[in-house]
Design a protein around this motif. Structure first.
Motif, PDB file in Angstrom:
ATOM      1  N   ALA A 232      59.586 -41.208 -53.678  1.00 32.70           N
ATOM      2  CA  ALA A 232      60.840 -41.936 -53.892  1.00 32.70           C
ATOM      3  C   ALA A 232      60.588 -43.445 -53.882  1.00 32.70           C
ATOM      4  N   TRP A 233      59.870 -43.909 -52.889  1.00 36.17           N
ATOM      5  CA  TRP A 233      59.621 -45.350 -52.747  1.00 36.17           C
ATOM      6  C   TRP A 233      58.796 -45.887 -53.919  1.00 36.17           C
ATOM      7  N   SER A 234      57.818 -45.106 -54.340  1.00 35.82           N
ATOM      8  CA  SER A 234      56.979 -45.577 -55.448  1.00 35.82           C
ATOM      9  C   SER A 234      57.602 -45.216 -56.796  1.00 35.82           C
ATOM     10  N   THR A 235      58.824 -44.722 -56.779  1.00 41.33           N
ATOM     11  CA  THR A 235      59.532 -44.264 -57.986  1.00 41.33           C
ATOM     12  C   THR A 235      58.637 -43.356 -58.823  1.00 41.33           C
ATOM     13  N   GLY A 236      57.954 -42.451 -58.106  1.00 51.31           N
ATOM     14  CA  GLY A 236      56.974 -41.581 -58.769  1.00 51.31           C
ATOM     15  C   GLY A 236      57.560 -40.287 -59.304  1.00 51.31           C
ATOM     16  N   GLY A 237      58.182 -39.509 -58.433  1.00 48.59           N
ATOM     17  CA  GLY A 237      58.797 -38.269 -58.918  1.00 48.59           C
ATOM     18  C   GLY A 237      58.024 -37.006 -58.607  1.00 48.59           C
ATOM     19  N   PHE A 238      56.805 -37.151 -58.062  1.00 48.38           N
ATOM     20  CA  PHE A 238      56.074 -35.948 -57.639  1.00 48.38           C
ATOM     21  C   PHE A 238      56.836 -35.287 -56.486  1.00 48.38           C
ATOM     22  N   ALA A 239      56.673 -33.983 -56.360  1.00 45.92           N
ATOM     23  CA  ALA A 239      57.214 -33.250 -55.208  1.00 45.92           C
ATOM     24  C   ALA A 239      56.241 -32.119 -54.910  1.00 45.92           C
ATOM     25  N   PRO A 240      56.225 -31.625 -53.658  1.00 43.38           N
ATOM     26  CA  PRO A 240      55.222 -30.611 -53.328  1.00 43.38           C
ATOM     27  C   PRO A 240      55.506 -29.222 -53.900  1.00 43.38           C
ATOM     28  N   ASN A 241      56.694 -29.000 -54.451  1.00 44.31           N
ATOM     29  CA  ASN A 241      57.005 -27.668 -54.977  1.00 44.31           C
ATOM     30  C   ASN A 241      57.470 -27.712 -56.432  1.00 44.31           C
ATOM     31  N   THR A 242      57.384 -26.561 -57.083  1.00 48.11           N
ATOM     32  CA  THR A 242      57.731 -26.443 -58.503  1.00 48.11           C
ATOM     33  C   THR A 242      59.143 -26.952 -58.794  1.00 48.11           C
ATOM     34  N   GLN A 243      60.070 -26.679 -57.877  1.00 49.90           N
ATOM     35  CA  GLN A 243      61.474 -26.987 -58.171  1.00 49.90           C
ATOM     36  C   GLN A 243      61.851 -28.444 -57.923  1.00 49.90           C
ATOM     37  N   ASN A 244      60.882 -29.263 -57.546  1.00 51.72           N
ATOM     38  CA  ASN A 244      61.154 -30.668 -57.269  1.00 51.72           C
ATOM     39  C   ASN A 244      62.238 -30.772 -56.187  1.00 51.72           C
ATOM     40  N   ILE A 245      63.273 -31.567 -56.377  1.00 54.32           N
ATOM     41  CA  ILE A 245      64.278 -31.772 -55.325  1.00 54.32           C
ATOM     42  C   ILE A 245      65.176 -30.539 -55.155  1.00 54.32           C
ATOM     43  N   MET A 246      65.217 -29.688 -56.175  1.00 54.58           N
ATOM     44  CA  MET A 246      66.031 -28.461 -56.089  1.00 54.58           C
ATOM     45  C   MET A 246      65.560 -27.551 -54.956  1.00 54.58           C
ATOM     46  N   TYR A 247      64.297 -27.702 -54.558  1.00 54.23           N
ATOM     47  CA  TYR A 247      63.717 -26.837 -53.526  1.00 54.23           C
ATOM     48  C   TYR A 247      64.540 -26.899 -52.231  1.00 54.23           C
ATOM     49  N   TYR A 248      65.112 -28.102 -51.932  1.00 57.78           N
ATOM     50  CA  TYR A 248      65.732 -28.315 -50.613  1.00 57.78           C
ATOM     51  C   TYR A 248      67.187 -27.846 -50.538  1.00 57.78           C
ATOM     52  N   HIS A 249      67.864 -27.750 -51.665  1.00 56.92           N
ATOM     53  CA  HIS A 249      69.272 -27.327 -51.695  1.00 56.92           C
ATOM     54  C   HIS A 249      70.090 -28.098 -50.659  1.00 56.92           C
ATOM     55  N   SER A 250      69.967 -29.411 -50.674  1.00 58.96           N
ATOM     56  CA  SER A 250      70.624 -30.190 -49.617  1.00 58.96           C
ATOM     57  C   SER A 250      71.147 -31.531 -50.136  1.00 58.96           C
ATOM     58  N   PHE A 251      72.421 -31.753 -49.948  1.00 58.61           N
ATOM     59  CA  PHE A 251      73.062 -33.014 -50.336  1.00 58.61           C
ATOM     60  C   PHE A 251      72.542 -34.190 -49.483  1.00 58.61           C
ATOM     61  N   PRO A 252      72.483 -34.027 -48.127  1.00 58.33           N
ATOM     62  CA  PRO A 252      71.967 -35.159 -47.334  1.00 58.33           C
ATOM     63  C   PRO A 252      70.541 -35.565 -47.729  1.00 58.33           C
ATOM     64  N   TYR A 253      69.694 -34.574 -48.024  1.00 57.83           N
ATOM     65  CA  TYR A 253      68.318 -34.877 -48.435  1.00 57.83           C
ATOM     66  C   TYR A 253      68.328 -35.693 -49.738  1.00 57.83           C
ATOM     67  N   GLU A 254      69.228 -35.312 -50.647  1.00 62.03           N
ATOM     68  CA  GLU A 254      69.325 -36.035 -51.926  1.00 62.03           C
ATOM     69  C   GLU A 254      69.815 -37.468 -51.706  1.00 62.03           C
ATOM     70  N   ILE A 255      70.775 -37.630 -50.780  1.00 61.64           N
ATOM     71  CA  ILE A 255      71.313 -38.981 -50.500  1.00 61.64           C
ATOM     72  C   ILE A 255      70.187 -39.896 -49.994  1.00 61.64           C
ATOM     73  N   ILE A 256      69.360 -39.366 -49.094  1.00 63.66           N
ATOM     74  CA  ILE A 256      68.259 -40.196 -48.559  1.00 63.66           C
ATOM     75  C   ILE A 256      67.285 -40.566 -49.681  1.00 63.66           C
ATOM     76  N   THR A 257      67.008 -39.626 -50.570  1.00 59.93           N
ATOM     77  CA  THR A 257      66.076 -39.951 -51.672  1.00 59.93           C
ATOM     78  C   THR A 257      66.688 -41.001 -52.599  1.00 59.93           C
TER      79      THR A 257
END
Lengths: 514, 159
Positions: A232-257
């Motif tokens: 997020a900080w490096s505006t990169g977009g990598f994530a550790p899982n295939t689903q990217n941010i969808m993996y977390y299913h969480s609004f608060p997690y998205e807000i922090i990102t």
């Protein structure tokens, strides 16, 4: 003879400094190596040991080859700075791809190089396969690459390795970072790293706690938090899982990102000014004004259109799926919480167009973001307004136009021209990428979407970036990510240097033969 | 509705299984329909009280599954670097825009069946890799030593 000596001296200088940058990056492999050791991931441990050894050997050989630079205390010239920055990125692309190749998660060296360049340039597009079974060590390396790429490898080397370097500013500018936070460039490089490290502690902690709250185990939440923060900080977009941010299913997690990708897309100069107590800079700065206006307009247009299409039914869905993805595109992060196919099936041509424009504009200059940058958009827009005002006012009146970016600057024709030239370079690169995509048989909208993502170093994909895509497109995308990140000048200097060298060698050999 | 779903699920065989990528590529067609997928749960279950999230990867793509926590607890192994996860067959309603979860694409699970137990993956270290790593590390170590020697020599000469 003098000419040959000069050429030799130039090669020595380039070899010496590039060697140091390679050596610095090689030492960074200690972090994933230790991670693998602590987590008992034995194959990745050996992969990193091999890769680090090869990189150390390469770096030291380059330093030895150019050691006369150190002995003769040769100072860097502008051309050297640009060439060292551009060449370091290419050599490191190959060396840093070794752990990927050895892991067996990529189909070829080219795919590994693609992912490394994607990391370095903070693009975030992925050809690595089976992300869900990747070792923590390799995930650490992927996210470190994008974090370091965001700050800049040269900046890193300047901060910690090249203490007594003459002409350091030339190296620093070569990596498309030209802001001086303090008079000393090494001091500036260190401030950039200090800012990033402090945010890293805060961001990782916030995401770690949120991760535990949403049900991840504490250790897993820590690694997810660290990786997602780095992206997020490096505006990169990598994530550790295939689903990217969808993996977390969480609004608060998205807000922090959202918070950290917006912060990451802001100029380091702005961060420093705010830290120094100059909070008004946020409102006065032409770059933040430009960013907030364009991101508001992009979000508003996308929300209105997708509401009309009836894709999402309630405010929270619209915010999470539309505003999130537009902001992700605009900050050039590329995190996504929808499937690539949904852009085609749900967003329509207008939605895709909005995302393309947002990706091309990008974040701030001297930040971790890509795109042609809010500063340049603001300057060109102000230049246009100034020209119109000049046309409408009396010929006798002379008005000076200014813009504010940390301090007040006079808006000269030269500044407007320089900004417009870089924007034109980006647009040409975008057009070439789109044309190649359509030539290879992809639909126009899809080709343009992916081209904008690559040119602006974003990461959002409409589905073209895939291990099965044509080799020529992979190579073109690597070049586009590289040019986009270095903002053309350093790469052009390297090409010019190579072509100039070949030309001179040809002339010498022709003279000798005649 | 749940009863009907369970009745349908009861008759599911391998031919009725849909690839996740097919669901994702044809969201409008499958939206609101009862579907069955088969794949490997990856990462871990995220407990949100009486319900939990799991993510299932079937090799074509991955998808979020919303299911009762008691069902999620039946999964013994989740896939990651060190583990091959269980193979699970999940049936439920596919939603392309879940109103309950802010527009998430998901399956609201009504039945979960463990088809195959997962296991720990044994790491195999090849001799070639071990020898290569040792050899290269030795060369890098010697070169580093030589580097410090040269730097020290230059320093002494300049003093």
């Amino acid at each position: 003879m003098k000419n040959i000596n000069m050429r030799f001296s130039t090669i020595s200088i380039i070899s010496y400094y590039t060697g140091y940058i390679v050596l610095g990056t090689a030492l960074l492999m200690l972090i994933p190596l230790l991670t693998s050791l602590l987590l008992h991931e034995w194959n990745p441990l050996l992969d990193f040991l091999i890769s680090m050894s090869v990189s150390v050997i390469t770096g030291l050989i380059m330093i030895f080859l150019g050691y006369e630079t150190h002995e003769n205390k040769v100072r860097l010239e502008w051309k050297h700075g640009f060439v060292v920055a551009a060449l370091s990125w290419i050599i490191l692309m190959f060396l840093c791809s070794l752990p990927y190749v050895l892991s067996g998660h990529v189909q070829s060296l080219l795919d590994a190089c693609f992912d490394v360049m994607s990391g370095f340039t903070t693009t975030g597009l992925v050809l690595t396969q089976d992300l869900d079974h990747l070792s923590v060590g390799l995930n650490m390396w992927r996210h470190m690459l994008t974090f370091i790429g965001g700050q800049g490898m040269v900046v890193l080397a300047l901060s910690f390795m090249l203490k007594n370097l003459g002409g350091a500013y030339k190296l620093y500018v070569g990596e498309a970072k030209d802001i001086e936070l303090v008079p000393n460039v090494i001091g500036t490089a260190r401030i950039i790293w200090k800012i990033s490290i402090i945010y890293m502690i805060v961001g990782t902690l916030a995401l770690w706690l949120c991760g535990i709250y949403i049900g991840l185990s504490p250790l897993s939440a820590f690694f997810h938090g660290l990786f997602i923060f780095e992206s997020a900080w490096s505006t990169g977009g990598f994530a550790p899982n295939t689903q990217n941010i969808m993996y977390y299913h969480s609004f608060p997690y998205e807000i922090i990102t959202i918070l950290f990708m917006v912060l990451g897309s802001l100029n380091f100069g702005l961060h420093y000014a705010v830290w120094q107590g100059n909070k008004k800079e946020i409102i006065k700065n032409i770059e933040t004004q430009s960013f907030f206006i364009t991101s508001f307009l992009a979000c508003a247009f996308a929300v209105v259109k997708l509401s009309q299409l009836g894709v999402y039914n309630d405010g929270i869905s619209i915010f999470r799926r539309v505003v999130y993805n537009v902001l992700s595109a605009h900050t050039t992060t590329g995190f996504s919480n929808i499937y690539a196919q949904q852009f085609i099936s749900d967003w329509g041509d207008f939605g895709i167009l909005i995302i393309i424009i947002a990706m091309l504009i990008g974040g701030s200059a001297c930040s971790t973001a890509g795109g042609f940058k809010g500063l340049r958009v603001g300057i060109v827009f102000k230049g246009l307004i100034a020209d119109i005002k000049k046309l409408l006012s009396s010929e006798r009146s002379i008005r000076i136009y200014k813009y504010h970016h940390i301090k007040d600057y006079i808006l000269t024709d030269g500044v407007v021209k320089a900004s417009a030239l870089i924007i034109i370079c980006y647009v040409i690169l975008f057009a070439i990428n789109t044309a190649l995509g359509t030539f290879l048989g992809y639909p126009f909208a899809a080709a343009a979407f992916e081209a904008a993502s690559v040119t602006g170093n974003v990461c959002l994909s409409i589905g073209i970036t895939d291990p099965s895509m044509p080799t020529i497109l992979k190579v073109q995308y690597i070049i586009a990510m590289y040019l986009g990140r270095l903002e053309f000048i350093a790469a052009f200097a390297l090409f010019g240097h190579i072509i100039g060298g070949i030309k001179k060698l040809c002339i010498i050999s022709v003279k000798h033969s005649s | 509705m749940v009863l009907i779903t369970f009745c349908i699920v009861g008759t599911v065989n391998a031919e009725n299984i849909t690839d996740i990528n097919k669901l994702v590529n044809n969201m409008n067609a499958f939206d609101g329909k009862v579907v069955t997928i088969e794949g490997e749960p990856i990462g871990e279950a995220m407990n949100r009280g009486t319900y939990s999230w799991i993510n299932v990867n079937d090799g074509t793509n991955a998808l979020g599954i919303w299911l009762p926590s008691s069902q999620a607890e039946r999964i013994t192994t989740f896939g990651d670097y060190k583990h091959k996860g269980d193979t699970v067959r999940i049936s439920g309603i596919f939603l392309k825009n879940s109103p309950e979860h802010g527009g998430d694409v998901e399956i609201d699970c009504s039945s979960l069946e463990i088809i195959k137990k997962g296991h720990t993956v044994d790491e195999e270290l090849t001799n070639v890799k071990i020898i290569t790593a040792t050899l290269l590390f030795s060369i890098a170590f010697m070169l580093t030593y030589a580097y410090f020697h040269v730097v020290q020599k230059t320093k002494n000469a300049s003093e």
